[in-house]
Design a protein around this motif. Structure first.
Motif, PDB file in Angstrom:
ATOM      1  N   ILE A 158       0.365   5.084   0.749  1.00 35.81           N
ATOM      2  CA  ILE A 158      -0.686   5.892   1.358  1.00 35.81           C
ATOM      3  C   ILE A 158      -0.815   7.213   0.589  1.00 35.81           C
ATOM      4  O   ILE A 158       0.182   7.896   0.334  1.00 35.81           O
ATOM      5  CB  ILE A 158      -0.404   6.164   2.856  1.00 35.81           C
ATOM      6  N   TRP A 206      -5.541   4.792   0.088  1.00 35.77           N
ATOM      7  CA  TRP A 206      -4.213   4.336  -0.325  1.00 35.77           C
ATOM      8  C   TRP A 206      -4.286   3.623  -1.667  1.00 35.77           C
ATOM      9  O   TRP A 206      -5.346   3.186  -2.108  1.00 35.77           O
ATOM     10  CB  TRP A 206      -3.571   3.445   0.739  1.00 35.77           C
ATOM     11  N   HIS A 234      -7.119  -3.784   8.253  1.00 37.94           N
ATOM     12  CA  HIS A 234      -6.971  -2.324   8.284  1.00 37.94           C
ATOM     13  C   HIS A 234      -7.973  -1.733   9.270  1.00 37.94           C
ATOM     14  O   HIS A 234      -9.139  -2.129   9.284  1.00 37.94           O
ATOM     15  CB  HIS A 234      -7.244  -1.722   6.899  1.00 37.94           C
ATOM     16  N   VAL A 270      -9.335   7.917   4.761  1.00 33.98           N
ATOM     17  CA  VAL A 270      -7.964   7.553   4.399  1.00 33.98           C
ATOM     18  C   VAL A 270      -8.020   6.762   3.096  1.00 33.98           C
ATOM     19  O   VAL A 270      -8.889   5.917   2.909  1.00 33.98           O
ATOM     20  CB  VAL A 270      -7.288   6.737   5.524  1.00 33.98           C
ATOM     21  N   HIS A 326      -9.062   2.196  11.458  1.00 33.85           N
ATOM     22  CA  HIS A 326      -8.992   3.661  11.294  1.00 33.85           C
ATOM     23  C   HIS A 326      -9.505   4.356  12.560  1.00 33.85           C
ATOM     24  O   HIS A 326     -10.700   4.336  12.840  1.00 33.85           O
ATOM     25  CB  HIS A 326      -9.839   4.052  10.080  1.00 33.85           C
ATOM     26  N   ARG A 339       0.856  -1.184   0.000  1.00 38.37           N
ATOM     27  CA  ARG A 339       0.000   0.000   0.000  1.00 38.37           C
ATOM     28  C   ARG A 339       0.886   1.226   0.000  1.00 38.37           C
ATOM     29  O   ARG A 339       1.842   1.291   0.768  1.00 38.37           O
ATOM     30  CB  ARG A 339      -0.893   0.068   1.237  1.00 38.37           C
ATOM     31  N   MET A 399      -0.323   4.546   9.085  1.00 39.14           N
ATOM     32  CA  MET A 399      -0.344   4.948   7.673  1.00 39.14           C
ATOM     33  C   MET A 399      -0.325   6.467   7.564  1.00 39.14           C
ATOM     34  O   MET A 399      -1.229   7.137   8.063  1.00 39.14           O
ATOM     35  CB  MET A 399      -1.623   4.428   7.012  1.00 39.14           C
ATOM     36  N   SER A 400       0.684   6.996   6.895  1.00 38.81           N
ATOM     37  CA  SER A 400       0.760   8.422   6.598  1.00 38.81           C
ATOM     38  C   SER A 400       1.113   8.579   5.124  1.00 38.81           C
ATOM     39  O   SER A 400       1.725   7.675   4.533  1.00 38.81           O
ATOM     40  CB  SER A 400       1.850   9.104   7.423  1.00 38.81           C
ATOM     41  N   ARG A 401       0.779   9.726   4.565  1.00 39.67           N
ATOM     42  CA  ARG A 401       1.033  10.000   3.153  1.00 39.67           C
ATOM     43  C   ARG A 401       2.457   9.592   2.738  1.00 39.67           C
ATOM     44  O   ARG A 401       3.431   9.993   3.387  1.00 39.67           O
ATOM     45  CB  ARG A 401       0.851  11.502   2.888  1.00 39.67           C
TER      46      ARG A 401
END
Ligand SMILES: [Fe+2]
Length: 345
Positions: A118, A161, A151, A159, A153, A116, A135-137
């Motif tokens: 992101i 990805w 996953h 979010v 959140h 993935r 998960m960050s950009r």
């Protein structure tokens, strides 16, 4: 090159006799399966605008609850392969996945390898093999073959990805399947902490990790810093590119697809040679023009395109005052293992 006999040159009765015995004459199809000089790919250079697809992905969030989707994904399908076949290239599947605050995508494992990249949002996480990966950009998270993943959140914004899988290849091999599982228990130990410094690996009592996938999360902050440092150290270096690798072995992070990050210097134009694997380009930061044969794609942040193999590619940084950062996925590890890798200058 001489013309070969066609199917219709053969008497119908002869063709019927062959068919009845599950036989096929090779010569009418020989040039199609072994074209002269260069393959004839079904993969077409194709572009997907994030700005265009994002509203449709958010709409999917309204139309289809998680329990009806399990994975809420819009597949980036290459029309050259037929959209219904869900391929970006012969071996690569791409999908944009949406997870809304509070949602949970249940645990499963499967034979295809996934990663993935992101694209937007904070607060989501993927738990892979008991390791909780925030998960960050720009972060790259591996969910390799056979490892449980789910996953969740805890944040407040959607979010999204980009999933990159070798699904088309594993499906073609008739080796693709999934197993549903229970929610995982998070275990202590994170690969991105254990391998936080380049060239240094954990060796408890002088032993090295024997895990096939010792590092599951590659933080963008680290990859970006590596690119910036490399570019500053070597002003002559062209291109400024890093690869995502297994920190224990130095081999590609996964067995089938390769993953890379590239920094285009301000105003840079970069010529990439024609290589046998197909490639995917996704802009993490900035903007880039991708030219492949007569196709010109202008990629803003979060846009994605794919290009077939055996195609020379020119990348241009759309910014003259700042670097741009591009994530690349390709089929190189597969081609190299199979011995069909080629680069044509
Ligand atoms: Fe999965």
């Amino acid at each position: 090159m001489n013309e070969l006999g066609r199917l219709e040159d053969l008497p119908q009765s002869y063709r019927d006799e062959l068919t009845a015995l599950n036989l096929v004459p090779l010569w009418p199809s020989l040039r199609a399966v072994l074209p002269p000089g260069k393959p004839r790919p079904n993969t077409k250079p194709t572009f997907w605008s994030y700005q265009a697809l994002r509203p449709l992905l958010m709409r999917a969030g309204e139309l289809t609850p998680m329990e009806k989707a399990e994975r809420r994904v819009l597949v980036l399908a290459n029309p050259g392969h037929g959209l219904e076949n869900m391929k970006a290239s012969a071996a690569i599947y791409l999908g944009m996945q949406l997870l809304l605050p509070g949602e949970w995508a249940p645990s499963h494992r499967h034979t295809p390898n996934a990663v993935r990249m992101i694209v937007e949002g904070e607060g989501a996480y993927t738990t892979v093999d008991g390791e909780k990966c925030p998960m960050s950009r720009g972060d790259l998270i591996l969910t390799p073959t056979g490892l449980w993943h789910e996953h969740g959140h805890d944040g407040t914004e959607p979010v999204v990805w980009l999933d990159v899988l070798d699904l088309p290849l594993v499906y073609f091999l008739e080796a693709s399947y999934a197993i549903e599982g229970q929610r995982q228990t998070v275990k202590p130990g994170r690969g991105d902490q254990a391998y936080a410094a380049a060239g240094i690996v954990p060796t408890p009592v002088f032993t090295r990790s024997s895990k096939a996938y010792p590092m599951l999360r590659y933080p963008w902050a680290q990859a970006r810093a590596a690119l910036v440092a490399l570019g500053a150290d070597r002003p002559d270096l062209d291109p400024v590119q890093v690869s995502y690798v297994n920190p224990e072995t130095g081999a590609a992070a996964q067995n089938i697809l390769g993953f890379y990050a590239l920094m285009l210097r301000p105003g840079q134009t970069l010529q990439l040679p024609a290589r046998s694997p197909a490639s995917v380009f996704h802009v993490i930061e900035g903007g880039a023009q991708v030219q492949a044969e007569e196709h010109h794609f202008t990629l803003a942040e979060a846009d994605t395109c794919c290009v077939p193999g055996y195609t020379a590619i020119t990348l241009r940084n759309l910014r003259s005052d700042a670097p741009s950062f591009v994530f690349i996925a390709d089929e190189t590890p597969l081609h190299k293992k199979l011995g069909v890798f080629e680069e044509r200058v």
